[in-house]
Scaffold this active site. Structure first.
Site, short mmCIF file in Angstrom:
data_model
loop_
_atom_site.label_atom_id
_atom_site.label_comp_id
_atom_site.label_asym_id
_atom_site.label_seq_id
_atom_site.Cartn_x
_atom_site.Cartn_y
_atom_site.Cartn_z
N LYS A 52 35.21 -28.51 -16.77
CA LYS A 52 36.58 -28.00 -16.48
C LYS A 52 37.21 -28.77 -15.33
O LYS A 52 38.34 -29.09 -15.44
CB LYS A 52 36.22 -26.55 -15.97
N GLN A 96 32.48 -18.83 -13.08
CA GLN A 96 31.80 -19.28 -14.07
C GLN A 96 30.68 -18.14 -14.48
O GLN A 96 29.99 -17.81 -13.62
CB GLN A 96 31.13 -20.64 -13.91
N ASP A 119 40.94 -16.97 -16.89
CA ASP A 119 39.90 -16.57 -18.02
C ASP A 119 40.38 -15.49 -18.93
O ASP A 119 39.87 -15.33 -20.09
CB ASP A 119 38.39 -16.31 -17.37
N1 GUN Z 1 30.51 -18.54 -19.56
C1 GUN Z 1 30.83 -18.74 -21.06
N2 GUN Z 1 31.91 -18.92 -21.27
C2 GUN Z 1 32.70 -18.76 -20.10
C3 GUN Z 1 34.02 -18.53 -19.95
O1 GUN Z 1 34.82 -18.94 -20.94
N3 GUN Z 1 34.56 -18.56 -18.82
C4 GUN Z 1 33.81 -18.16 -17.70
N4 GUN Z 1 34.24 -18.31 -16.53
N5 GUN Z 1 32.58 -18.30 -17.89
C5 GUN Z 1 31.92 -18.47 -19.13
#
Ligand code: GUN
Length: 284
Positions: A52, A96, A119
């Site tokens: 990211k 996350q 998100d």
């Molecule tokens: N863990 C698995 N997929 C995601 C996501 O799309 N965003 C976040 N923040 N954590 C995740």
């Protein structure tokens, strides 16, 4: 043999679109900024977070990195979120998931200001999604829709079957398909005759989390198949929720794993960062 939907190429295109928008913002002296918060030392999460941050760099989005120990308390994490909420420079906050067990995930997601929730997990944004008015849409579901649309497939009037009802994929992707005028059915572990329901799908979204759960007998000839699964097997090999080898002989379009939905999540996150930044600066 189906057309293979190239998620790498489509995600690169979307990241380029985000980059061009960041260039436009720079002309106004605005730098979009994303805070990435990781708690603990889950190796998969570490990889996601690293990717990211790399994508941010590529797109001209500034990233702030917070890597907190596994013993971080819920109060400490909430305090950090409050600080980032108040920081005018920071346009997006990404925590996350999963979080360590002693931290209440819901409480954390609720604490992020909806306008910074890149998100798309905050109940406010989920509510907007359900009434077809979301600006910040959950990234993986929004990525599925982009893959379908950019392959030239019209969702209107199609029978769409979603397998899986998670809050982060199954439910929101169903709402997005509905907003695109699809006729949506959601299947889950208690669904009766799941194979029969799936065989009716013009568009089939697999988000079950079970390797090769979707077999060729569950797929209609010519269906569009989107595989959201990322299951790690022996030797860490990635396998989707779809039996790709056999289903690809029947589908008209299919996403591979890896290289399908996976790269789209980050691309849509970049898009959400730009959207959040523009909204916070009153730019249309
Ligand atoms: N863990 C698995 N997929 C995601 C996501 O799309 N965003 C976040 N923040 N954590 C995740």
């Amino acid at each position: 043999m189906a057309n293979i939907i190239d998620g790498k190429a489509i995600s690169a295109q979307i990241k380029e679109e985000a980059r061009l928008e960041a260039v436009e913002l720079a002309k106004k002296n605005i730098t979009p900024c994303l805070a990435v918060v990781l708690v603990g030392d889950d190796p998969a999460s570490q990889v996601y977070v690293r990717n990211k941050k790399k994508a941010c760099e590529l797109c001209g989005i500034r990233s702030l990195s917070y890597e907190l120990g596994a013993d971080t308390s819920e109060a400490e994490l909430l305090e950090l979120i409050d600080r980032l909420n108040a920081d005018k420079e920071c346009n997006g906050i990404l925590v996350q998931l999963p979080l360590p067990k002693h931290i209440d995930e819901n409480k954390v997601l609720l604490r992020i200001l909806p306008e910074k929730d890149v998100d798309g997990f905050h109940p406010y944004n989920v509510g907007l999604l359900s009434i077809g008015k979301a600006e910040l849409k959950a990234c993986t579901p929004a990525g599925c829709i982009e893959l379908i649309k950019r392959s030239g497939v019209d969702i209107t009037g199609k029978s769409c079957v979603v397998v899986g009802r998670s809050n982060i994929v199954g439910k929101p992707v169903g709402m997005l398909l509905l907003a695109e005028n699809g006729t949506v059915t959601t299947c889950h572990s208690r669904t009766k005759n799941i194979a029969e329901v799936c065989r009716n799908a013009d568009i089939l979204i697999a988000a079950v989390g079970r390797p090769k759960f979707i077999t060729e007998d569950m797929v209609k000839e010519g269906a569009v198949v989107i595989d959201v699964g990322i299951n790690r097997g022996a030797y860490n090999k990635l396998t989707g929720d779809v039996d790709f080898e056999n289903v690809s002989k029947k589908a008209s379009y299919i996403t591979p794993v890896p290289g399908g939905v996976g790269p789209m999540t980050i691309a849509m996150l970049m898009k959400n960062c730009i959207t959040a930044c523009k909204a916070q600066n009153n730019i249309k």
